[in-house]
Design a protein around this motif. Structure first.
Motif, mmCIF file in Angstrom:
data_model
loop_
_atom_site.group_PDB
_atom_site.id
_atom_site.type_symbol
_atom_site.label_atom_id
_atom_site.label_comp_id
_atom_site.label_asym_id
_atom_site.label_seq_id
_atom_site.Cartn_x
_atom_site.Cartn_y
_atom_site.Cartn_z
ATOM 1 N N SER A 70 0.858 -1.183 0.000
ATOM 2 C CA SER A 70 0.000 0.000 0.000
ATOM 3 C C SER A 70 0.890 1.226 0.000
ATOM 4 O O SER A 70 2.101 1.134 0.222
ATOM 5 N N ARG A 71 0.285 2.364 -0.261
ATOM 6 C CA ARG A 71 1.069 3.592 -0.262
ATOM 7 C C ARG A 71 0.220 4.735 0.254
ATOM 8 O O ARG A 71 -1.012 4.732 0.101
ATOM 9 N N ASP A 72 0.889 5.680 0.843
ATOM 10 C CA ASP A 72 0.262 6.921 1.293
ATOM 11 C C ASP A 72 1.058 8.044 0.650
ATOM 12 O O ASP A 72 2.115 8.438 1.148
ATOM 13 N N ASN A 73 0.552 8.531 -0.480
ATOM 14 C CA ASN A 73 1.300 9.566 -1.197
ATOM 15 C C ASN A 73 1.382 10.865 -0.390
ATOM 16 O O ASN A 73 2.311 11.646 -0.579
ATOM 17 N N GLY A 74 0.439 11.070 0.499
ATOM 18 C CA GLY A 74 0.510 12.260 1.341
ATOM 19 C C GLY A 74 1.705 12.235 2.271
ATOM 20 O O GLY A 74 2.234 13.271 2.666
ATOM 21 N N LYS A 75 2.134 11.019 2.604
ATOM 22 C CA LYS A 75 3.301 10.847 3.465
ATOM 23 C C LYS A 75 4.529 10.402 2.679
ATOM 24 O O LYS A 75 5.558 10.105 3.276
ATOM 25 N N ASN A 76 4.381 10.309 1.349
ATOM 26 C CA ASN A 76 5.497 9.842 0.505
ATOM 27 C C ASN A 76 6.036 8.506 0.985
ATOM 28 O O ASN A 76 7.257 8.282 1.000
ATOM 29 N N THR A 77 5.154 7.625 1.365
ATOM 30 C CA THR A 77 5.568 6.370 1.974
ATOM 31 C C THR A 77 4.870 5.178 1.325
ATOM 32 O O THR A 77 3.665 5.202 1.070
ATOM 33 N N LEU A 78 5.659 4.158 1.094
ATOM 34 C CA LEU A 78 5.196 2.873 0.592
ATOM 35 C C LEU A 78 5.297 1.872 1.735
ATOM 36 O O LEU A 78 6.249 1.913 2.513
ATOM 37 N N TYR A 79 4.317 0.984 1.824
ATOM 38 C CA TYR A 79 4.298 0.003 2.898
ATOM 39 C C TYR A 79 4.245 -1.417 2.327
ATOM 40 O O TYR A 79 3.770 -1.649 1.223
ATOM 41 N N LEU A 80 4.724 -2.349 3.151
ATOM 42 C CA LEU A 80 4.536 -3.762 2.861
ATOM 43 C C LEU A 80 4.166 -4.448 4.167
ATOM 44 O O LEU A 80 4.986 -4.536 5.070
ATOM 45 N N GLN A 81 2.929 -4.896 4.259
ATOM 46 C CA GLN A 81 2.471 -5.642 5.411
ATOM 47 C C GLN A 81 2.647 -7.119 5.113
ATOM 48 O O GLN A 81 2.182 -7.590 4.064
ATOM 49 N N ILE A 82 3.290 -7.824 6.018
ATOM 50 C CA ILE A 82 3.525 -9.251 5.832
ATOM 51 C C ILE A 82 2.900 -10.002 7.005
ATOM 52 O O ILE A 82 3.209 -9.718 8.161
ATOM 53 N N TYR A 83 2.037 -10.929 6.689
ATOM 54 C CA TYR A 83 1.368 -11.739 7.703
ATOM 55 C C TYR A 83 1.903 -13.170 7.674
ATOM 56 O O TYR A 83 2.466 -13.621 6.682
ATOM 57 N N SER A 84 1.674 -13.874 8.775
ATOM 58 C CA SER A 84 2.019 -15.296 8.860
ATOM 59 C C SER A 84 3.426 -15.562 8.331
ATOM 60 O O SER A 84 3.634 -16.402 7.451
#
Length: 126
Positions: A70-84
């Protein structure tokens, strides 16, 4: 060029979860297709997922289901959530960006991603 800094890696037990972050600076992240790659010891760099500039994502077929980009362009940040998390997820995770306004290309062509962060280590113990 955009500068990318990853964070959020660490050591976790199998079954746990992590959220990795990649913050872009010098230029706004909404100019770029951005992606996560990973490289395990002794293995080639592997594409995990990409995020289009204003929405839309694609995941490596072998990694669908436990990874969410996911990304939040307002924060200039890209995320990667990893489960299990699994021990085989142990790797250095890299954030990458293509040239400005270029459309995303398959994750099998990492050479098209010309901006890279320094990576963040994820270690999963059984």
């Amino acid at each position: 060029q955009v500068q990318l800094v990853e964070s959020g890696g660490g050591s976790v037990q199998a079954g746990g979860s992590l959220r990795l972050s990649c913050t872009a600076s010098r230029y706004e992240s909404n100019r770029y297709c951005m992606a996560w790659f990973r490289q395990a010891p002794g293995k080639e760099r592997e594409g995990v997922a990409y995020s289009k500039r204003y929405g839309g994502t694609k995941y490596a077929d072998s990694l669908k289901g436990r990874f969410i980009i996911s990304r939040d362009n307002g924060k200039n940040t890209l995320y990667l959530q990893i489960y299990s998390l699994k021990p085989e997820d142990t790797a250095v995770y890299y954030c990458a960006a293509m040239r400005p306004v270029e459309s995303c290309v398959p994750l099998s062509t990492p050479s098209r991603y010309i901006n890279w962060g320094q990576g963040t280590q994820v270690t999963v113990s059984s």
